[in-house]
Design a protein around this motif. Structure first.
Motif, PDB file in Angstrom:
ATOM      1  N   SER A   3       0.811  -1.211   0.000  1.00  0.00           N
ATOM      2  CA  SER A   3       0.000   0.000   0.000  1.00  0.00           C
ATOM      3  C   SER A   3       0.847   1.266   0.000  1.00  0.00           C
ATOM      4  O   SER A   3       0.347   2.348  -0.310  1.00  0.00           O
ATOM      5  N   ASP A   4       2.124   1.157   0.350  1.00  0.00           N
ATOM      6  CA  ASP A   4       3.006   2.319   0.386  1.00  0.00           C
ATOM      7  C   ASP A   4       3.671   2.603  -0.955  1.00  0.00           C
ATOM      8  O   ASP A   4       4.364   3.613  -1.103  1.00  0.00           O
ATOM      9  N   LEU A   5       3.489   1.708  -1.937  1.00  0.00           N
ATOM     10  CA  LEU A   5       4.138   1.885  -3.225  1.00  0.00           C
ATOM     11  C   LEU A   5       3.438   2.983  -4.019  1.00  0.00           C
ATOM     12  O   LEU A   5       2.225   3.167  -3.914  1.00  0.00           O
ATOM     13  N   PRO A   6       4.194   3.738  -4.833  1.00  0.00           N
ATOM     14  CA  PRO A   6       3.558   4.768  -5.658  1.00  0.00           C
ATOM     15  C   PRO A   6       2.617   4.128  -6.665  1.00  0.00           C
ATOM     16  O   PRO A   6       2.905   3.047  -7.198  1.00  0.00           O
ATOM     17  N   PRO A   7       1.483   4.735  -6.943  1.00  0.00           N
ATOM     18  CA  PRO A   7       0.514   4.128  -7.868  1.00  0.00           C
ATOM     19  C   PRO A   7       1.029   4.143  -9.297  1.00  0.00           C
ATOM     20  O   PRO A   7       1.752   5.048  -9.720  1.00  0.00           O
ATOM     21  N   ILE A   8       0.659   3.136 -10.053  1.00  0.00           N
ATOM     22  CA  ILE A   8       0.927   3.111 -11.483  1.00  0.00           C
ATOM     23  C   ILE A   8      -0.217   3.859 -12.163  1.00  0.00           C
ATOM     24  O   ILE A   8      -1.388   3.598 -11.881  1.00  0.00           O
ATOM     25  N   PRO A   9       0.070   4.789 -13.031  1.00  0.00           N
ATOM     26  CA  PRO A   9      -1.019   5.576 -13.641  1.00  0.00           C
ATOM     27  C   PRO A   9      -1.915   4.704 -14.504  1.00  0.00           C
ATOM     28  O   PRO A   9      -1.470   3.719 -15.100  1.00  0.00           O
ATOM     29  N   ASP A  10      -3.192   5.069 -14.569  1.00  0.00           N
ATOM     30  CA  ASP A  10      -4.112   4.382 -15.461  1.00  0.00           C
ATOM     31  C   ASP A  10      -3.678   4.613 -16.909  1.00  0.00           C
ATOM     32  O   ASP A  10      -3.018   5.602 -17.231  1.00  0.00           O
ATOM     33  N   GLY A  11      -4.068   3.702 -17.755  1.00  0.00           N
ATOM     34  CA  GLY A  11      -3.757   3.856 -19.168  1.00  0.00           C
ATOM     35  C   GLY A  11      -2.489   3.113 -19.544  1.00  0.00           C
ATOM     36  O   GLY A  11      -1.978   2.290 -18.799  1.00  0.00           O
ATOM     37  N   TYR A  12      -1.966   3.420 -20.702  1.00  0.00           N
ATOM     38  CA  TYR A  12      -0.790   2.747 -21.246  1.00  0.00           C
ATOM     39  C   TYR A  12       0.485   3.453 -20.806  1.00  0.00           C
ATOM     40  O   TYR A  12       0.566   4.679 -20.832  1.00  0.00           O
ATOM     41  N   SER A  13       1.476   2.650 -20.407  1.00  0.00           N
ATOM     42  CA  SER A  13       2.783   3.187 -20.037  1.00  0.00           C
ATOM     43  C   SER A  13       3.835   2.544 -20.930  1.00  0.00           C
ATOM     44  O   SER A  13       3.838   1.316 -21.105  1.00  0.00           O
ATOM     45  N   PRO A  14       4.735   3.319 -21.517  1.00  0.00           N
ATOM     46  CA  PRO A  14       5.741   2.739 -22.405  1.00  0.00           C
ATOM     47  C   PRO A  14       6.742   1.893 -21.638  1.00  0.00           C
ATOM     48  O   PRO A  14       7.105   2.198 -20.500  1.00  0.00           O
ATOM     49  N   VAL A  15       7.173   0.802 -22.249  1.00  0.00           N
ATOM     50  CA  VAL A  15       8.208  -0.067 -21.697  1.00  0.00           C
ATOM     51  C   VAL A  15       9.515   0.286 -22.400  1.00  0.00           C
ATOM     52  O   VAL A  15       9.552   0.401 -23.627  1.00  0.00           O
ATOM     53  N   PRO A  16      10.601   0.503 -21.653  1.00  0.00           N
ATOM     54  CA  PRO A  16      11.865   0.905 -22.279  1.00  0.00           C
ATOM     55  C   PRO A  16      12.341  -0.092 -23.330  1.00  0.00           C
ATOM     56  O   PRO A  16      12.062  -1.298 -23.221  1.00  0.00           O
ATOM     57  N   PRO A  17      13.053   0.364 -24.335  1.00  0.00           N
ATOM     58  CA  PRO A  17      13.576  -0.527 -25.373  1.00  0.00           C
ATOM     59  C   PRO A  17      14.409  -1.658 -24.769  1.00  0.00           C
ATOM     60  O   PRO A  17      15.181  -1.449 -23.839  1.00  0.00           O
ATOM     61  N   GLY A  18      14.233  -2.849 -25.299  1.00  0.00           N
ATOM     62  CA  GLY A  18      14.993  -4.004 -24.816  1.00  0.00           C
ATOM     63  C   GLY A  18      14.417  -4.654 -23.587  1.00  0.00           C
ATOM     64  O   GLY A  18      14.938  -5.666 -23.112  1.00  0.00           O
ATOM     65  N   LYS A  19      13.335  -4.087 -23.057  1.00  0.00           N
ATOM     66  CA  LYS A  19      12.729  -4.625 -21.830  1.00  0.00           C
ATOM     67  C   LYS A  19      11.387  -5.286 -22.150  1.00  0.00           C
ATOM     68  O   LYS A  19      10.759  -5.010 -23.172  1.00  0.00           O
ATOM     69  N   LEU A  20      10.962  -6.138 -21.222  1.00  0.00           N
ATOM     70  CA  LEU A  20       9.658  -6.776 -21.293  1.00  0.00           C
ATOM     71  C   LEU A  20       8.884  -6.472 -20.016  1.00  0.00           C
ATOM     72  O   LEU A  20       9.478  -6.238 -18.965  1.00  0.00           O
ATOM     73  N   ALA A  21       7.573  -6.501 -20.108  1.00  0.00           N
ATOM     74  CA  ALA A  21       6.727  -6.283 -18.941  1.00  0.00           C
ATOM     75  C   ALA A  21       5.752  -7.446 -18.811  1.00  0.00           C
ATOM     76  O   ALA A  21       5.210  -7.920 -19.809  1.00  0.00           O
ATOM     77  N   THR A  22       5.545  -7.900 -17.592  1.00  0.00           N
ATOM     78  CA  THR A  22       4.597  -8.971 -17.331  1.00  0.00           C
ATOM     79  C   THR A  22       3.844  -8.679 -16.036  1.00  0.00           C
ATOM     80  O   THR A  22       4.348  -7.960 -15.162  1.00  0.00           O
ATOM     81  N   ILE A  23       2.629  -9.200 -15.940  1.00  0.00           N
ATOM     82  CA  ILE A  23       1.826  -9.052 -14.734  1.00  0.00           C
ATOM     83  C   ILE A  23       2.078 -10.261 -13.841  1.00  0.00           C
ATOM     84  O   ILE A  23       1.920 -11.410 -14.274  1.00  0.00           O
ATOM     85  N   VAL A  24       2.475 -10.009 -12.617  1.00  0.00           N
ATOM     86  CA  VAL A  24       2.806 -11.062 -11.651  1.00  0.00           C
ATOM     87  C   VAL A  24       1.668 -11.186 -10.641  1.00  0.00           C
ATOM     88  O   VAL A  24       1.218 -10.186 -10.073  1.00  0.00           O
ATOM     89  N   THR A  25       1.212 -12.398 -10.422  1.00  0.00           N
ATOM     90  CA  THR A  25       0.217 -12.687  -9.386  1.00  0.00           C
ATOM     91  C   THR A  25       0.915 -13.413  -8.241  1.00  0.00           C
ATOM     92  O   THR A  25       1.547 -14.457  -8.456  1.00  0.00           O
ATOM     93  N   CYS A  26       0.812 -12.852  -7.039  1.00  0.00           N
ATOM     94  CA  CYS A  26       1.373 -13.483  -5.840  1.00  0.00           C
ATOM     95  C   CYS A  26       0.255 -14.251  -5.140  1.00  0.00           C
ATOM     96  O   CYS A  26      -0.853 -13.730  -4.970  1.00  0.00           O
ATOM     97  N   LEU A  27       0.540 -15.487  -4.748  1.00  0.00           N
ATOM     98  CA  LEU A  27      -0.451 -16.333  -4.104  1.00  0.00           C
ATOM     99  C   LEU A  27       0.115 -16.899  -2.812  1.00  0.00           C
ATOM    100  O   LEU A  27       1.335 -17.087  -2.691  1.00  0.00           O
ATOM    101  N   GLU A  28      -0.759 -17.195  -1.872  1.00  0.00           N
ATOM    102  CA  GLU A  28      -0.310 -17.743  -0.598  1.00  0.00           C
ATOM    103  C   GLU A  28      -1.314 -18.757  -0.063  1.00  0.00           C
ATOM    104  O   GLU A  28      -2.488 -18.772  -0.425  1.00  0.00           O
ATOM    105  N   MET A  29      -0.807 -19.601   0.840  1.00  0.00           N
ATOM    106  CA  MET A  29      -1.580 -20.602   1.550  1.00  0.00           C
ATOM    107  C   MET A  29      -1.245 -20.402   3.027  1.00  0.00           C
ATOM    108  O   MET A  29      -0.081 -20.488   3.413  1.00  0.00           O
ATOM    109  N   LEU A  30      -2.241 -20.094   3.839  1.00  0.00           N
ATOM    110  CA  LEU A  30      -1.986 -19.720   5.228  1.00  0.00           C
ATOM    111  C   LEU A  30      -2.228 -20.847   6.227  1.00  0.00           C
ATOM    112  O   LEU A  30      -2.029 -20.664   7.426  1.00  0.00           O
ATOM    113  N   GLU A  31      -2.648 -21.977   5.737  1.00  0.00           N
ATOM    114  CA  GLU A  31      -2.773 -23.154   6.591  1.00  0.00           C
ATOM    115  C   GLU A  31      -2.689 -24.396   5.721  1.00  0.00           C
ATOM    116  O   GLU A  31      -2.959 -24.341   4.519  1.00  0.00           O
TER     117      GLU A  31
END
Length: 216
Positions: A3-31
Motif C-alpha cells: 500500500s506504500d508503493l507509488p501508484p501506477i497511472p491508469d492507461g498505457y505506459s511505455p516499456v523501455p527498449p529491450g525490456k519486457l513487462a509482465t503481470i505477476v500474481t502473488c499467491l499464498e496458503m496460510l494453513e
C-alpha cells in the motif's frame, strides 16, 4: 507494504527498449489444506531430493522446463550466487523423475522464518497433462507444511503457462497481490534463443510497432 508503493497511472505506459513487462500474481496458503486424493499418474513417477545439483545439469533442466515460458532468473544469476542458493541448508530442490529421466523441478525456500516460498515449479513440455504436476505439488505441500511455517507462497506471471494460475488456485493457494515486473529480454542477451517463447514478441520487435493513438 504494498500500500506504500507509488501508484501506477491508469492507461498505457511505455516499456523501455529491450525490456519486457509482465503481470505477476502473488499467491499464498496460510494453513495446511485438507489432504486430497491424487489421481494416479499415467506412468510410474517419483519425487526425490536433489542436493547440491551440478550447475550445468541444473541450468539444463531449468531451461528445458522454462524456455517456452521465458524462465530466465537462474540463467542470468551469477554462478557464485546460484551456487550459494542451491547449497543453502534452508533451500531444498526436488526432482520429479519418470524412471531415470528428470521431468520436473521444484524448489522450497525456508530462509525466511515461519514461511516457505515455492521458488520454482515446473515440468518439461512432454510431461505435462499426465498427472505429474499434481503428484509433485502434493508432495511439495506436504513437505512445506512438515516444517513450522504459517505461510506457503509463490508467484506466477502472464508469461507462464495459461494453466498455471488455475492449477495453483486448485492446489489451495489464494491470490493476494498483483505486480508489474520489468526485465531485460533474455533472448536479446543470448541467455535464451530468439526462438524461445514464440508467443511473446521480442522486445526489439515490439518497440518497432508501438502505435501512436492507443484507445482504451
Amino acid at each position: 507494504m504494498l500500500s506504500d508503493l507509488p501508484p501506477i497511472p491508469d492507461g498505457y505506459s511505455p516499456v523501455p527498449p529491450g525490456k519486457l513487462a509482465t503481470i505477476v500474481t502473488c499467491l499464498e496458503m496460510l494453513e495446511k489444506p485438507p489432504r486430497k486424493a491424487v489421481r494416479p499418474v499415467e506412468r510410474p513417477m517419483l519425487v526425490e531430493r536433489w542436493e547440491k545439483p551440478p550447475l550445468d545439469e541444473y541450468r539444463a533442466l531449468f531451461r528445458a522446463i522454462g524456455e517456452d515460458w521465458l524462465w530466465f532468473s537462474r540463467l542470468v544469476m551469477p554462478e557464485e550466487e546460484l551456487r550459494g542458493k542451491l547449497d543453502h541448508p534452508l533451500v531444498e530442490n526436488y526432482l520429479l523423475r519418470d524412471g531415470k529421466r528428470a521431468i520436473g523441478l521444484a524448489e522450497l525456500d525456508f530462509r525466511v522464518g515461519g514461511e516457505c516460498e515455492l521458488g520454482l515449479f515446473g515440468l518439461t513440455p512432454d510431461a505435462t497433462g499426465q498427472g505429474g504436476g499434481r503428484f509433485l505439488m502434493s508432495r511439495m505441500i506436504a513437505r512445506a507444511w512438515s516444517r513450522p511455517i504459517t505461510r506457503f507462497w509463490l508467484h506466477t506471471c502472464t508469461f507462464d503457462s495459461p494453466q498455471a494460475l488455475g492449477f495453483y488456485k486448485r492446489s489451495g493457494f489464494r491470490p493476494y497481490a498483483l505486480m508489474v515486473e520489468i526485465a531485460e529480454d533474455p533472448r536479446l542477451s543470448g541467455h535464451l534463443p530468439r526462438t524461445a517463447a514464440a508467443h511473446i514478441p521480442l522486445a526489439v520487435e515490439a518497440a518497432r510497432v508501438v502505435p501512436t493513438n492507443l484507445v482504451g
